[in-house]
Scaffold this motif. Structure first.
Motif, short mmCIF file in Angstrom:
data_model
loop_
_atom_site.label_atom_id
_atom_site.label_comp_id
_atom_site.label_asym_id
_atom_site.label_seq_id
_atom_site.Cartn_x
_atom_site.Cartn_y
_atom_site.Cartn_z
N GLY A 84 30.78 41.68 52.47
CA GLY A 84 30.16 41.42 53.77
C GLY A 84 30.19 39.96 54.15
O GLY A 84 30.28 39.07 53.30
N GLY A 85 30.11 39.70 55.44
CA GLY A 85 30.32 38.36 55.94
C GLY A 85 29.19 37.38 55.71
O GLY A 85 29.34 36.19 55.97
N ARG A 86 28.04 37.88 55.24
CA ARG A 86 26.93 36.96 55.07
C ARG A 86 27.15 36.04 53.89
O ARG A 86 26.54 35.00 53.78
N SER A 87 28.04 36.43 52.99
CA SER A 87 28.16 35.68 51.74
C SER A 87 29.41 34.83 51.64
O SER A 87 29.76 34.36 50.58
N GLY A 88 30.09 34.60 52.73
CA GLY A 88 31.27 33.75 52.65
C GLY A 88 32.06 33.87 53.92
O GLY A 88 31.78 34.69 54.77
N GLY A 124 36.77 38.20 49.79
CA GLY A 124 37.45 39.14 48.90
C GLY A 124 37.88 38.53 47.58
O GLY A 124 38.59 39.15 46.80
N GLY A 125 37.41 37.30 47.31
CA GLY A 125 37.84 36.58 46.11
C GLY A 125 37.48 37.25 44.81
O GLY A 125 38.04 36.94 43.76
N MET A 126 36.51 38.19 44.85
CA MET A 126 36.08 38.86 43.61
C MET A 126 36.78 40.20 43.41
O MET A 126 36.56 40.88 42.41
N TRP A 130 43.75 42.24 55.42
CA TRP A 130 43.95 41.58 54.13
C TRP A 130 42.99 42.15 53.08
O TRP A 130 43.40 42.45 51.95
N LEU A 131 41.73 42.32 53.42
CA LEU A 131 40.76 42.89 52.47
C LEU A 131 41.19 44.30 52.06
O LEU A 131 41.12 44.66 50.88
N ALA A 132 41.63 45.09 53.03
CA ALA A 132 42.06 46.46 52.72
C ALA A 132 43.26 46.44 51.76
O ALA A 132 43.32 47.22 50.81
N ALA A 133 44.20 45.51 52.01
CA ALA A 133 45.38 45.42 51.15
C ALA A 133 45.00 44.99 49.74
O ALA A 133 45.53 45.49 48.74
N GLU A 134 44.04 44.05 49.65
CA GLU A 134 43.56 43.61 48.33
C GLU A 134 42.92 44.77 47.57
O GLU A 134 43.04 44.88 46.35
N MET A 135 42.18 45.61 48.30
CA MET A 135 41.53 46.75 47.64
C MET A 135 42.56 47.74 47.11
O MET A 135 42.41 48.27 46.01
N ILE A 136 43.63 47.95 47.87
CA ILE A 136 44.69 48.84 47.39
C ILE A 136 45.36 48.20 46.16
O ILE A 136 45.56 48.85 45.14
N ARG A 137 45.63 46.88 46.26
CA ARG A 137 46.32 46.19 45.18
C ARG A 137 45.53 46.24 43.87
O ARG A 137 46.11 46.38 42.79
#
Ligand SMILES: [Zn+2]
Ligand SMILES: [Zn+2]
Ligand SMILES: [Zn+2]
Ligand SMILES: [Zn+2]
Lengths: 226, 226
Positions: free
Chosen positions: A85-89, A95-97, A128-135
């Motif tokens: 979520g956007g509140r934390s960065g 998506g760094g984690m 980008w977040l969606a792609a990272e989740m697939i990756r």
């Protein structure tokens, strides 16, 4: 309907601090303790935010790693869901984690207003977040703050940006976003079934609306979050 | 149902330029000419954007003043609606032309995604634009890009930030916002009637969806826009 009802536990959303409520778990150790209590009480999913030393929301991967390790150790089999979520960065920091490969991560696919600001999820960041989740093989929980977000998630499944079957959470009761409204809730459920019959879903009410949404969700065959 | 059907004319939305389509009116004089043609063809509302000398969207009050003057002169009785949309300026600049007291002005009460970016309408800016419209006696047209925007408009009427009766436009077919969907359209109409029985409404489809939305709107008792 035949799905087992999944009870999620939302530990420490990103807003409250110790100053607001001394009972809110803030350090990673306090969070692990709190998740463990919920786990013993029957919760099966832990939705996780982390905070920095000043108690402010952060996306720090190191803290997420410690939290994940602690939950895995104390709550074997519990599903771990990280918040993006956007509140934390800002931007890709959100998506760094994901390389830590939690079981799930929250994903907002649209933008909307929050009580005092715009909750910004620009299209390229969402992709980008969606792609990272697939990756990293992380299952998203789509946070639907408005009706179009359900359509957007369906479009992303359609063209391969997201993998089916999706899990969608309907969020109601956030000021300046979607209020708690029974007819909208029913329309959300109906629309999700129409667009993505294989999707699972849950309803989340903010603050005092939690109980209402849990009742509606259980009655309608969704999952709940406590 | 007994309302006369109002036909709006949307001259030059803020995106296309001469380079895209040489027929798009860009200068204030071209716009007045274009509105006049629609007026003679029966249109009763002119939805107006203006552009700077390079053809880029702007909120320049001086240009809005010349456009208003021209329409008043050539199209007596036509309803003039200024856009306060985010494409043509940032922050309060979006409402800088409201002291010109057009009959109407567009007002977005929530945020959502657009094809390549976030359409940002922060809560405090929305409240300021609404207050300016009350102050200068300008009737808002609420641009509903998503379902929660209808609820937000109703909440603003409820606590006096907006005056009843409202006029709401349902916008469909913008990429990354709400697609053109008949069940959503029907739910929009039903929800508006439930929350604000005295409100009027119209449907707007973007680009090739224009005709579809017009047909749905006329059949359901709304107004149309060409
Ligand atoms: Zn969260
Ligand atoms: Zn859930
Ligand atoms: Zn416009
Ligand atoms: Zn209209």
């Amino acid at each position: 309907m035949s799905d087992p009802c999944i009870i999620c536990v939302a530990i420490t959303g990103s807003v409250p601090t110790k100053a607001d409520n001394p009972a809110v778990p803030v350090t990673v150790e306090e969070q692990i303790e709190s998740v463990h209590e919920s786990f013993e009480a029957g919760a099966t999913i832990a939705h996780c935010h982390v905070r920095d030393d000043e108690g402010r929301p952060t996306s720090d991967p190191e803290r997420f790693a410690r939290l994940k390790e602690g939950i895995e150790k104390h709550c074997p089999g519990m599903i771990i869901q990280f918040s993006t979520g956007g509140r934390s960065g800002a931007g890709k920091a959100r998506g760094g984690m994901l390389p830590l490969r939690p079981d799930m991560a929250s994903l907002s696919v649209g933008s909307n207003n929050f009580p005092t600001r715009v909750y910004e999820n620009p299209p390229d960041l969402v992709d980008w977040l969606a792609a990272e989740m697939i990756r990293h093989d992380v299952k998203p929980e789509i946070e639907a703050f408005d009706l179009s977000h359900i359509f957007q998630a369906a479009a992303m499944v359609e063209d391969g940006r997201l993998k089916r079957p999706l899990h969608v959470q309907f969020v109601m009761g956030v000021k300046n976003a979607m209020p708690v409204d029974r007819e909208v809730f029913d329309f959300y459920v109906r629309t999700l079934r129409r667009l993505m019959p294989d999707a699972t879903w849950c309803g989340a009410g903010i603050g005092r609306h939690q109980r209402t949404l849990n009742e509606w969700s259980i009655a309608a065959g969704g999952h709940t979050r406590t």
